[in-house]
Enzyme design. Structure first.
Site, PDB file in Angstrom:
ATOM      1  N   SER A 143       0.862  -1.193   0.000  1.00 41.68           N
ATOM      2  CA  SER A 143       0.000   0.000   0.000  1.00 41.68           C
ATOM      3  C   SER A 143       0.895   1.238   0.000  1.00 41.68           C
ATOM      4  O   SER A 143       2.091   1.152   0.299  1.00 41.68           O
ATOM      5  CB  SER A 143      -0.847  -0.016   1.276  1.00 41.68           C
ATOM      6  N   TYR A 156      -3.735  -0.629  10.089  1.00 38.78           N
ATOM      7  CA  TYR A 156      -3.540  -0.885   8.654  1.00 38.78           C
ATOM      8  C   TYR A 156      -2.128  -0.476   8.234  1.00 38.78           C
ATOM      9  O   TYR A 156      -1.429  -1.221   7.543  1.00 38.78           O
ATOM     10  CB  TYR A 156      -4.589  -0.095   7.863  1.00 38.78           C
TER      11      TYR A 156
HETATM   12  P1  NAD Z   1     -12.090  -4.885  -1.122  1.00 40.19           P
HETATM   13  O1  NAD Z   1     -12.659  -4.618   0.228  1.00 40.19           O
HETATM   14  O2  NAD Z   1     -12.852  -4.451  -2.331  1.00 40.19           O
HETATM   15  O3  NAD Z   1     -11.744  -6.424  -1.287  1.00 40.19           O
HETATM   16  C1  NAD Z   1     -11.105  -7.158  -0.285  1.00 40.19           C
HETATM   17  C2  NAD Z   1     -11.289  -8.629  -0.574  1.00 40.19           C
HETATM   18  O4  NAD Z   1     -10.655  -9.361   0.471  1.00 40.19           O
HETATM   19  C3  NAD Z   1     -12.760  -9.034  -0.601  1.00 40.19           C
HETATM   20  O5  NAD Z   1     -12.965  -9.950  -1.655  1.00 40.19           O
HETATM   21  C4  NAD Z   1     -12.967  -9.696   0.759  1.00 40.19           C
HETATM   22  O6  NAD Z   1     -13.976 -10.677   0.743  1.00 40.19           O
HETATM   23  C5  NAD Z   1     -11.582 -10.302   0.985  1.00 40.19           C
HETATM   24  N1  NAD Z   1     -11.320 -10.537   2.400  1.00 40.19           N
HETATM   25  C6  NAD Z   1     -11.346  -9.643   3.412  1.00 40.19           C
HETATM   26  N2  NAD Z   1     -11.084 -10.253   4.580  1.00 40.19           N
HETATM   27  C7  NAD Z   1     -10.864 -11.556   4.296  1.00 40.19           C
HETATM   28  C8  NAD Z   1     -10.567 -12.681   5.079  1.00 40.19           C
HETATM   29  N3  NAD Z   1     -10.451 -12.606   6.418  1.00 40.19           N
HETATM   30  N4  NAD Z   1     -10.422 -13.885   4.459  1.00 40.19           N
HETATM   31  C9  NAD Z   1     -10.549 -13.991   3.109  1.00 40.19           C
HETATM   32  N5  NAD Z   1     -10.844 -12.947   2.315  1.00 40.19           N
HETATM   33  C10 NAD Z   1     -11.004 -11.734   2.905  1.00 40.19           C
HETATM   34  O7  NAD Z   1     -10.661  -4.201  -1.082  1.00 40.19           O
HETATM   35  P2  NAD Z   1      -9.564  -3.977  -2.232  1.00 40.19           P
HETATM   36  O8  NAD Z   1      -9.415  -2.519  -2.426  1.00 40.19           O
HETATM   37  O9  NAD Z   1      -9.810  -4.840  -3.401  1.00 40.19           O
HETATM   38  O10 NAD Z   1      -8.276  -4.462  -1.418  1.00 40.19           O
HETATM   39  C11 NAD Z   1      -7.490  -5.572  -1.779  1.00 40.19           C
HETATM   40  C12 NAD Z   1      -6.112  -5.413  -1.191  1.00 40.19           C
HETATM   41  O11 NAD Z   1      -5.503  -4.245  -1.719  1.00 40.19           O
HETATM   42  C13 NAD Z   1      -6.100  -5.241   0.330  1.00 40.19           C
HETATM   43  O12 NAD Z   1      -4.965  -5.910   0.860  1.00 40.19           O
HETATM   44  C14 NAD Z   1      -5.945  -3.753   0.491  1.00 40.19           C
HETATM   45  O13 NAD Z   1      -5.360  -3.405   1.711  1.00 40.19           O
HETATM   46  C15 NAD Z   1      -5.024  -3.445  -0.672  1.00 40.19           C
HETATM   47  N6  NAD Z   1      -5.011  -2.043  -1.107  1.00 40.19           N
HETATM   48  C16 NAD Z   1      -6.122  -1.438  -1.588  1.00 40.19           C
HETATM   49  C17 NAD Z   1      -6.032  -0.128  -1.999  1.00 40.19           C
HETATM   50  C18 NAD Z   1      -7.197   0.637  -2.567  1.00 40.19           C
HETATM   51  O14 NAD Z   1      -7.054   1.838  -2.826  1.00 40.19           O
HETATM   52  N7  NAD Z   1      -8.326   0.022  -2.818  1.00 40.19           N
HETATM   53  C19 NAD Z   1      -4.816   0.559  -1.918  1.00 40.19           C
HETATM   54  C20 NAD Z   1      -3.712  -0.107  -1.416  1.00 40.19           C
HETATM   55  C21 NAD Z   1      -3.809  -1.409  -1.013  1.00 40.19           C
END
Ligand code: NAD
Length: 251
Positions: A143, A156
């Site tokens: 991130s 986080y």
């Molecule tokens: P999101 O909330 O849309 O998706 C997260 C996914 O993880 C979902 O499918 C959810 O069901 C799954 N999940 C959550 N907890 C879980 C668990 N305990 N067991 C199994 N599955 C689980 O979020 P996203 O934006 O797609 O995030 C995905 C990754 O990217 C995360 O690690 C997040 O920290 C990282 N991230 C996102 C962003 C952003 O801007 N969206 C930026 C940097 C990093």
């Protein structure tokens, strides 16, 4: 492009039902990989169908990655369905937004269990198989908060700094064994994870003003990066944290 071809490879993607995980799973399938889709509560059926429509195989494994006992069955599913595991994308993650002074330990613990402890154990389980076969790719999702402090998200930020550190630690040990461990640090991407930020007019404007590309990222913006880090094109990369952020970090 043979450098990026993943035909015959088996990938595991956690949190693959929606958001970044789903787009990366589909991207890997477009490059030729069969995929194990790991999900907890959300249905991954649509992602499965999308991958099958590309002519690739997809298997859904229901598992809560914050539960250490649930992790071995993920690697076992890849081995029993496809006979091997070539690519692991540690994507599943959550965020709790509360000021540090009020941040509950329960929220802290849930984030660390989900975003960090799962990455260590799944990487270890997958890494053992990859070391045995002499090849493998582990891609952790870091991130911007692997580099910066963030606001109201102490757990986080701690988890994502640690993911970057763990990426380097594993890369150090496993690069000589044919296993490359790298990370992708997405910028501000439009998914459920960032909905609260986008709904906050002030924060949303501040964030957008800092992105040189002039827009929030989309989940599909990660597909190319994950294929690159999963393919032989990145065989000499180890412990790198690749920012896919529209330029956020260079402003
Ligand atoms: P999101 O909330 O849309 O998706 C997260 C996914 O993880 C979902 O499918 C959810 O069901 C799954 N999940 C959550 N907890 C879980 C668990 N305990 N067991 C199994 N599955 C689980 O979020 P996203 O934006 O797609 O995030 C995905 C990754 O990217 C995360 O690690 C997040 O920290 C990282 N991230 C996102 C962003 C952003 O801007 N969206 C930026 C940097 C990093």
């Amino acid at each position: 492009m043979k450098w990026f071809d993943l035909t015959g490879k088996t990938a595991v993607v956690t949190g693959a039902a929606r958001g970044l995980g789903r787009a990366m799973a589909v991207g890997l399938a477009q490059a030729g990989a069969d995929v194990v889709l790991v999900t907890n509560r959300s249905s991954a059926e649509e992602a499965k169908q999308e991958i099958e429509s590309l002519g690739r195989k997809a298997v859904i494994v229901q598992a809560d990655v914050s539960d250490q006992q649930a992790l071995p069955k993920i690697v076992e599913a890849a081995l029993s369905e496809f006979g091997k595991l070539d690519i692991l994308v540690n994507n599943a993650g959550i965020i709790h937004r509360t000021a540090a002074a009020d941040h509950s330990f329960v929220d802290w613990q849930e984030v660390i269990d989900t975003n960090l402890h799962s990455v260590f154990t799944l990487s270890q389980l997958a890494g053992r198989e990859m070391i045995k076969q002499g090849s493998g790719k582990i891609i952790n999702i870091a991130s911007m908060l692997s580099f910066q402090g963030g606001i109201n998200v102490p757990g986080y930020t701690a988890s994502k700094h640690a993911v970057a550190g763990l990426t380097k630690a594993l890369a150090n040990e496993w690069a000589s064994k044919g296993v490359q461990v790298n990370a992708i640090a997405p910028g501000y991407m439009s998914t459920d994870n960032t909905e609260a930020l986008r709904n906050d007019e002030n924060r949303s404007r501040q964030i957008l003003e800092r992105i040189p590309a002039g827009r929030w990222g989309t989940a599909e913006d990660l597909a190319g990066a994950v294929v690159f880090l999963a393919s032989r094109a990145s065989d000499y990369m180890a412990g790198h944290v690749l920012c896919v952020d529209g330029g956020w970090m260079v402003r």
